[in-house]
Design a protein around this motif. Structure first.
Motif, short mmCIF file in Angstrom:
data_model
loop_
_atom_site.label_atom_id
_atom_site.label_comp_id
_atom_site.label_asym_id
_atom_site.label_seq_id
_atom_site.Cartn_x
_atom_site.Cartn_y
_atom_site.Cartn_z
N PHE A 59 4.93 12.32 73.97
CA PHE A 59 4.94 13.53 73.15
C PHE A 59 5.84 13.32 71.92
N ALA A 60 7.01 12.72 72.12
CA ALA A 60 7.91 12.41 71.01
C ALA A 60 7.24 11.45 70.03
N GLU A 61 6.49 10.50 70.56
CA GLU A 61 5.78 9.54 69.72
C GLU A 61 4.71 10.24 68.88
N VAL A 62 4.06 11.23 69.46
CA VAL A 62 3.07 12.02 68.72
C VAL A 62 3.78 12.78 67.58
N LEU A 63 4.97 13.30 67.85
CA LEU A 63 5.71 14.06 66.84
C LEU A 63 6.21 13.19 65.69
N THR A 64 6.58 11.94 66.00
CA THR A 64 7.20 11.08 64.97
C THR A 64 6.28 9.99 64.44
N GLY A 65 5.25 9.65 65.20
CA GLY A 65 4.37 8.57 64.79
C GLY A 65 4.87 7.20 65.20
N LYS A 66 5.95 7.14 65.98
CA LYS A 66 6.47 5.85 66.45
C LYS A 66 7.14 6.04 67.81
N GLU A 117 17.88 17.60 64.62
CA GLU A 117 18.29 16.54 63.68
C GLU A 117 17.41 15.31 63.80
N LYS A 118 16.96 15.02 64.99
CA LYS A 118 16.12 13.83 65.23
C LYS A 118 14.67 14.07 64.81
N PHE A 119 14.17 15.26 65.07
CA PHE A 119 12.77 15.60 64.80
C PHE A 119 12.75 16.72 63.76
N LEU A 120 13.02 16.35 62.51
CA LEU A 120 13.26 17.32 61.44
C LEU A 120 12.11 18.30 61.20
N LYS A 121 10.88 17.85 61.28
CA LYS A 121 9.74 18.70 60.91
C LYS A 121 9.02 19.29 62.11
N ALA A 122 9.55 19.10 63.29
CA ALA A 122 8.84 19.54 64.50
C ALA A 122 9.00 21.03 64.72
N ASP A 123 7.97 21.61 65.30
CA ASP A 123 7.96 23.02 65.70
C ASP A 123 9.09 23.24 66.72
N PRO A 124 9.88 24.30 66.57
CA PRO A 124 10.96 24.58 67.53
C PRO A 124 10.45 24.69 68.97
N LEU A 129 10.15 22.18 74.49
CA LEU A 129 9.39 21.51 75.54
C LEU A 129 9.85 20.06 75.68
N LEU A 130 10.00 19.37 74.58
CA LEU A 130 10.43 17.97 74.61
C LEU A 130 11.79 17.83 75.30
N HIS A 131 12.68 18.73 75.03
CA HIS A 131 14.00 18.70 75.66
C HIS A 131 13.88 18.80 77.18
N ARG A 132 12.95 19.61 77.67
CA ARG A 132 12.71 19.74 79.12
C ARG A 132 12.08 18.47 79.68
N LEU A 133 11.13 17.88 78.95
CA LEU A 133 10.44 16.68 79.43
C LEU A 133 11.39 15.49 79.50
#
Length: 175
Positions: A59-66, A117-124, A129-133
């Motif tokens: 999911f983080a990779e989808v958000l950042t592209g890497k 700070e890590k995922f600047l453009k991500a939906d809150p 959800l990412l924090h839980r995963l």
């Protein structure tokens, strides 16, 4: 368009959520998506929480592209994870395998980086959800059903049940 994440490399038949003991090697279980307490561990209880961590990494990779944690070794992998999540508590460290426990105990204490700070453009909602995963403690991971019920997926997830022996199949639609 429907997208599914699928890797049958460690697929097993499971008729319950009871942990199973498996033996694995570094070349079978991709380190970048492996839960931290399993890094450097060759014998462990495999639970659904391990898959939830992997989904969090994807999911983080989808958000950042890497890839989020692209470690070159077990130690480097743990360093990357703790650079973001901070050093876990002594209780969590005590539940890890010897290699991980030793490295986490010996490392300088790190504070977590706020996901904003890590995922600047991500939906809150995505970050929540990412924090839980990606919770360091597997007991804090949501189940697949809980993750799909997260507000981030409102209106996107459709959960279907097959026969009475099968697990829910979830599809997330992106328009």
């Amino acid at each position: 368009m429907r997208r599914q994440v699928c890797d049958f490399g460690l697929a097993r038949v499971a008729f319950s959520d009871t942990p199973t003991t498996i033996l694995w090697t570094d070349y079978v279980a991709t380190m970048w998506y492996r839960e931290p307490e399993l890094c450097g561990s060759f014998f462990s209880k495999y639970t659904p929480a391990i898959d939830i961590w992997s989904i969090g990494c994807i999911f983080a990779e989808v958000l950042t592209g890497k890839p989020l944690f692209s470690g070159k070794s077990v130690v480097h992998q743990l360093d990357l994870i703790t650079d973001l999540l901070g050093t876990p508590s002594a209780d969590i460290i005590s539940g890890c395998g010897f290699v991980v426990r030793r490295h986490l105990t010996d490392m300088k204490k790190k504070s977590p980086v706020p996901f904003t700070e890590k995922f600047l453009k991500a939906d809150p909602l995505a970050l929540r959800l990412l924090h839980r995963l990606l919770a360091f403690d597997p007991k804090d991971h949501p189940t697949a059903e809980e993750a799909l019920a997260d507000p981030y997926f409102k209106g996107l997830a459709k959960i279907e049940r097959g026969n009475r022996h099968s697990k829910p199949v979830a599809y997330v639609f992106y328009g």
